[in-house]
Design an enzyme around this catalytic site. Sequence first.
Site, PDB file in Angstrom:
ATOM      1  N   GLU A  65      -5.801  -3.496   8.493  1.00  0.00           N
ATOM      2  CA  GLU A  65      -5.701  -2.133   8.517  1.00  0.00           C
ATOM      3  C   GLU A  65      -6.745  -1.205   7.994  1.00  0.00           C
ATOM      4  O   GLU A  65      -6.652  -0.883   6.524  1.00  0.00           O
ATOM      5  CB  GLU A  65      -4.183  -1.759   8.032  1.00  0.00           C
ATOM      6  CG  GLU A  65      -3.746  -0.275   8.226  1.00  0.00           C
ATOM      7  CD  GLU A  65      -2.861   0.176   7.304  1.00  0.00           C
ATOM      8  OE1 GLU A  65      -2.034   1.110   7.672  1.00  0.00           O
ATOM      9  OE2 GLU A  65      -3.062  -0.098   6.123  1.00  0.00           O
ATOM     10  N   ASP A  70      -2.526  -4.879   4.463  1.00  0.00           N
ATOM     11  CA  ASP A  70      -2.250  -3.522   4.472  1.00  0.00           C
ATOM     12  C   ASP A  70      -3.397  -3.018   3.461  1.00  0.00           C
ATOM     13  O   ASP A  70      -3.811  -3.727   2.553  1.00  0.00           O
ATOM     14  CB  ASP A  70      -0.768  -3.382   3.909  1.00  0.00           C
ATOM     15  CG  ASP A  70      -0.325  -1.935   3.544  1.00  0.00           C
ATOM     16  OD1 ASP A  70      -0.299  -0.901   4.723  1.00  0.00           O
ATOM     17  OD2 ASP A  70      -0.468  -1.154   2.567  1.00  0.00           O
TER      18      ASP A  70
END
Length: 701
Positions: A410, A355
């Site tokens: 990401e 993330d």
Amino acid sequence: MDPTSQNSSNSMGGTTAEGAPKDGTGVVNLDSYLLPFKDAFRRRYAKAQEWIATLDKTEGGLEKFSDGASKFGLNADDKNNIVYREWAPNAKEAHLIGDFNNWNQHSHTMTKDGFGVWEITVPAKDGQPAIPHNSKLKISLTLPSGERVDRLPAWIKHVTQDISVSPAYDARFWNPPASERYQFSHQRPKKPRSARVYEAHVGISSPDTRIATYKEFTANMLPRIRDLGYNTIQLMAVMEHAYYASFGYQVNNFFAASSRYGSPEDLKELVDTAHGMGIVVLLDVVHSHASKNVLDGLNDFDGTDHLYFHEGARGRHELWDSRLFNYGRHEVMRFLLSNLRFWMDEYQFDGFRFDGVTSMLYQHHGIGTGFSGGYHEYFGAGVDEEAVVYLMIANEMLHKFYPDSITIAEDVSGMPALCVPLSLGGVGFDYRLAMAVPDMWIKILKTLKDEEWDMSDICWTLTNRRHGEKTIAYAESHDQALVGDKTLMMHLCDAELYTNMSTITPLTSVIDRGIALHKMIRLITHGLGGEGYLNFEGNEFGHPEWLDFPREGNNNSFWYARRQLNLTEDPLLRYQFLNNFDKDMNHCEDKHGWLAAPQAYVSLKHEGDKVVVFERAGLVFIFNFHPTESYADYRIGVEVPGTYRIALNSDAKEYGGHSRIDMETRFFTTPMEWNGRKNWTHIYVPCRVALVLSLESSNTQ
């Protein structure tokens, strides 16, 4: 979750700088364009190799260094002696306290070595651990000022929260007897050739207004995911986070699986059961930042703000209100690399979705920064090369020790070589998320009438990715489901989802349009957008409501913190049709493997007709996005001659369509060039319908 995406004008990995040279296929020739930046590549590669060489010399190698969980934290040996080690160099004294010694602050004194690591051995009593399984404990530190502070061990493997007593978590020594430990019985599946990813959150995986459990996910969700044709699960919000509404993105205990959903053994059962179904399980890992909690987190752990994090402003994320790791520090590198190894070894995860990679890659963290695609943005002073090197080593470690592991980045910026191996100077991820694709669909639905959709722009965004770097495409993820945004189905149908989704009521034009476009958007994204595909749970059937976790602003309600999966099981509701289509779309890909095939050849983008045609993996994809016009005897180009049949038809009755196409129809090619292909055939394609044709026979008719 990457809030920086709102600041990006070109938020996809395929973003290219204006004027970049291209080869004959139209793909950017990075070898020539990146030539001015070769020194940056060499410098990053050299730094990574320097780290690895240092670890070989001082730590016995990367494998031993990244196995920190067997040394730090609390570990019981084969004689049930318990050894506890903690890095806290600023502390002057340290004591282990807990239920086992009635929280005596003096009885169990720790000793400190020259590297700031405190250690104590708690001998077994009568052959049994002196610290009982699941009992509470802390480390009590005396600071240079004389102040005494209690902290949860940084490497603790299990924490619990009793909100009626305190919002702060309690550390517990997780050491169940052998009879209570879960024993894995299935091997990890091999890395799938096509990654079809089901993004899921255990706590919301129930229609009930409560937090669902690992065991319920195992029993109810795993069979559902398997039957839908997904071969990979991306589990969110597993690393322990103090605030449920943070969606798991404010981690306070990096080695602890969230106790909200059950015990560590329950999570192991979930992963093992998924493996038995042939499903790969990825962990949504948050190494981009950490909770600023002090009492139950890493912040101010030894009385300084710069133990695990950068000190001062550099160590704080303005938008996320969290702490930022110092990736250049030896013990921080050990902590984070060992964290990855721990989840792989202890819980048998198969890899990670990292993330907030954009925040890691740049010192500005993407805040207030738009990425134009110019390569100076990826190799300038704003890049945090210590973070880049950490990601290079992390990927190298995972792929070396776990050859079938998968890592997904990401990243909204589109940094070059993010998905290129370290050996070639890259960062080493397997995939990047195509974050511009959902942005495109939302923008289209918000701003354009159906007849204004730009076929060329849609195809450009779906195919705009770096050559040789794999992409996970998705029409929408959890980001679009969160309150403050809208899912595709909510954009398409809005209030009518609550009033006109019953099959015993007339099919309205709004619902008809919504169902048709929902299927088409997902199929063209699946077929054209990448080398992998992702869906957030519930979105496959057009979940009617947004996602909002219990918080003060909604009176701590669970009403929107759930997935109404039961809607697909009601034969009187139209949600079943979208669910059926999603299932057959995935199974069609599983049969033909278009995600693993080279990028599609788009032969037609007709703006007036609103028709798109492309070929991939031997299949012919045809999309008629026109809101009213259907086309009979529509000529399309086909490269491979032969007889074609329908492999997937979005207009089928079982998908909520109008059954305007005979599924037994055969399409015969004519050997004449059309739209840059060697052959052509005629098709009937109604308005708002997508077809996939497969080759039945190679005999030219």
